[in-house]
Scaffold this motif. Structure first.
Motif, PDB file in Angstrom:
ATOM      1  N   LEU A 147       0.823  -1.212   0.000  1.00 25.05           N
ATOM      2  CA  LEU A 147       0.000   0.000   0.000  1.00 25.05           C
ATOM      3  C   LEU A 147       0.858   1.264   0.000  1.00 25.05           C
ATOM      4  O   LEU A 147       0.522   2.252  -0.653  1.00 25.05           O
ATOM      5  CB  LEU A 147      -0.937  -0.007   1.209  1.00 25.05           C
ATOM      6  CG  LEU A 147      -2.081  -1.016   1.142  1.00 25.05           C
ATOM      7  CD1 LEU A 147      -2.831  -1.048   2.476  1.00 25.05           C
ATOM      8  CD2 LEU A 147      -3.024  -0.668   0.009  1.00 25.05           C
ATOM      9  N   LEU A 148       1.971   1.239   0.723  1.00 27.30           N
ATOM     10  CA  LEU A 148       2.891   2.387   0.713  1.00 27.30           C
ATOM     11  C   LEU A 148       3.471   2.607  -0.676  1.00 27.30           C
ATOM     12  O   LEU A 148       3.575   3.732  -1.162  1.00 27.30           O
ATOM     13  CB  LEU A 148       4.009   2.194   1.728  1.00 27.30           C
ATOM     14  CG  LEU A 148       3.669   2.452   3.182  1.00 27.30           C
ATOM     15  CD1 LEU A 148       4.818   2.016   4.082  1.00 27.30           C
ATOM     16  CD2 LEU A 148       3.372   3.917   3.395  1.00 27.30           C
ATOM     17  N   ALA A 149       3.855   1.508  -1.332  1.00 22.20           N
ATOM     18  CA  ALA A 149       4.401   1.604  -2.686  1.00 22.20           C
ATOM     19  C   ALA A 149       3.358   2.151  -3.652  1.00 22.20           C
ATOM     20  O   ALA A 149       3.663   2.982  -4.510  1.00 22.20           O
ATOM     21  CB  ALA A 149       4.912   0.234  -3.144  1.00 22.20           C
ATOM     22  N   LEU A 150       2.127   1.697  -3.505  1.00 26.81           N
ATOM     23  CA  LEU A 150       1.039   2.181  -4.346  1.00 26.81           C
ATOM     24  C   LEU A 150       0.804   3.678  -4.124  1.00 26.81           C
ATOM     25  O   LEU A 150       0.630   4.453  -5.081  1.00 26.81           O
ATOM     26  CB  LEU A 150      -0.241   1.387  -4.055  1.00 26.81           C
ATOM     27  CG  LEU A 150      -1.462   1.710  -4.888  1.00 26.81           C
ATOM     28  CD1 LEU A 150      -1.222   1.277  -6.341  1.00 26.81           C
ATOM     29  CD2 LEU A 150      -2.680   0.987  -4.333  1.00 26.81           C
ATOM     30  N   ALA A 151       0.822   4.102  -2.865  1.00 29.43           N
ATOM     31  CA  ALA A 151       0.606   5.513  -2.549  1.00 29.43           C
ATOM     32  C   ALA A 151       1.737   6.385  -3.083  1.00 29.43           C
ATOM     33  O   ALA A 151       1.505   7.466  -3.636  1.00 29.43           O
ATOM     34  CB  ALA A 151       0.479   5.699  -1.044  1.00 29.43           C
ATOM     35  N   VAL A 152       2.977   5.916  -2.944  1.00 26.19           N
ATOM     36  CA  VAL A 152       4.106   6.678  -3.455  1.00 26.19           C
ATOM     37  C   VAL A 152       4.046   6.737  -4.977  1.00 26.19           C
ATOM     38  O   VAL A 152       4.275   7.791  -5.589  1.00 26.19           O
ATOM     39  CB  VAL A 152       5.445   6.078  -2.973  1.00 26.19           C
ATOM     40  CG1 VAL A 152       6.626   6.677  -3.720  1.00 26.19           C
ATOM     41  CG2 VAL A 152       5.609   6.296  -1.477  1.00 26.19           C
ATOM     42  N   GLY A 153       3.714   5.614  -5.612  1.00 30.24           N
ATOM     43  CA  GLY A 153       3.592   5.603  -7.068  1.00 30.24           C
ATOM     44  C   GLY A 153       2.495   6.528  -7.571  1.00 30.24           C
ATOM     45  O   GLY A 153       2.662   7.237  -8.557  1.00 30.24           O
ATOM     46  N   ALA A 154       1.374   6.536  -6.881  1.00 33.95           N
ATOM     47  CA  ALA A 154       0.285   7.426  -7.280  1.00 33.95           C
ATOM     48  C   ALA A 154       0.650   8.884  -7.032  1.00 33.95           C
ATOM     49  O   ALA A 154       0.272   9.762  -7.797  1.00 33.95           O
ATOM     50  CB  ALA A 154      -0.985   7.062  -6.516  1.00 33.95           C
ATOM     51  N   GLY A 155       1.402   9.124  -5.983  1.00 32.53           N
ATOM     52  CA  GLY A 155       1.805  10.508  -5.673  1.00 32.53           C
ATOM     53  C   GLY A 155       2.821  11.050  -6.640  1.00 32.53           C
ATOM     54  O   GLY A 155       2.854  12.257  -6.929  1.00 32.53           O
ATOM     55  N   LEU A 156       3.675  10.187  -7.194  1.00 26.72           N
ATOM     56  CA  LEU A 156       4.681  10.658  -8.132  1.00 26.72           C
ATOM     57  C   LEU A 156       4.086  11.041  -9.469  1.00 26.72           C
ATOM     58  O   LEU A 156       4.601  11.891 -10.181  1.00 26.72           O
ATOM     59  CB  LEU A 156       5.761   9.581  -8.320  1.00 26.72           C
ATOM     60  CG  LEU A 156       6.659   9.311  -7.123  1.00 26.72           C
ATOM     61  CD1 LEU A 156       7.650   8.200  -7.444  1.00 26.72           C
ATOM     62  CD2 LEU A 156       7.404  10.572  -6.709  1.00 26.72           C
ATOM     63  N   HIS A 157       2.973  10.409  -9.847  1.00 24.15           N
ATOM     64  CA  HIS A 157       2.341  10.708 -11.136  1.00 24.15           C
ATOM     65  C   HIS A 157       1.428  11.912 -11.077  1.00 24.15           C
ATOM     66  O   HIS A 157       0.997  12.407 -12.113  1.00 24.15           O
ATOM     67  CB  HIS A 157       1.558   9.488 -11.636  1.00 24.15           C
ATOM     68  CG  HIS A 157       2.447   8.332 -11.962  1.00 24.15           C
ATOM     69  ND1 HIS A 157       3.183   8.290 -13.105  1.00 24.15           N
ATOM     70  CD2 HIS A 157       2.739   7.211 -11.281  1.00 24.15           C
ATOM     71  CE1 HIS A 157       3.885   7.164 -13.140  1.00 24.15           C
ATOM     72  NE2 HIS A 157       3.629   6.496 -12.028  1.00 24.15           N
ATOM     73  N   ALA A 158       1.112  12.380  -9.887  1.00 20.03           N
ATOM     74  CA  ALA A 158       0.181  13.499  -9.757  1.00 20.03           C
ATOM     75  C   ALA A 158       0.859  14.832  -9.971  1.00 20.03           C
ATOM     76  O   ALA A 158       1.972  15.043  -9.974  1.00 20.03           O
ATOM     77  CB  ALA A 158      -0.469  13.484  -8.387  1.00 20.03           C
TER      78      ALA A 158
END
Length: 158
Positions: A147-158
């Motif tokens: 979940l942390l990896a998913l959140a970081v990945g989503a945050g980098l694309h925003a």
């Protein structure tokens, strides 16, 4: 005086046995009491999981995992604090572009160390839990990391 258990229709019969074990002190031949041998305990007083027999090797592995985690958290905090104190020490130098860049790099490094330390702690905890055979909690740790990896990945694309 014992009585028969009540009969309940439609219920599944279950044999319930309630036993209590009491260890009494032994009395030596000279009339002095002997003390019972001390029960083995972990150095960190880690809680015992009910229903699981712990061998000395399992207890040693659990304590080693806890020591790794404590060293990791302590080291991360010390690293972050040291970087921040170094940035504060640079504040006393004459102001120049190089000093500003160094202060900025040190403070970003301190913040990164504070953010990365709990994530690495989660990796170490999940690994030690997996080694101890506690798969349920190891999967929880892996899920949180995912979940942390998913959140970081989503945050980098925003």
């Amino acid at each position: 005086m014992t009585s028969a258990p009540p009969v309940v229709t439609g219920a599944i019969p279950v044999k319930v046995q309630n036993t209590v074990q009491v260890e009494l002190p032994r009395v030596a031949h000279s009339g002095q009491r002997e003390t019972a041998p001390p029960q083995p305990q972990s150095a960190s007083a880690a809680p015992v999981i009910p229903g699981r027999a712990s061998t000395s090797a399992q207890v040693a592995r659990a304590e080693a995992g806890e020591q790794w985690i404590s060293r990791l958290l302590r080291g991360g905090a010390m690293c972050s604090g040291g970087l921040f104190l170094a940035s504060l020490a640079l504040e006393s130098l004459p102001q120049s572009e190089t000093v500003h860049v160094a202060i900025d790099v040190l403070r970003k490094g301190a913040a990164s160390a504070l953010l990365v330390t709990p994530v690495v702690r989660l990796v170490v905890a999940g690994t030690t839990l997996g080694i101890r055979g506690e798969w349920k909690y190891a999967l929880y740790a892996a899920g949180v990391l995912g979940l942390l990896a998913l959140a970081v990945g989503a945050g980098l694309h925003a």
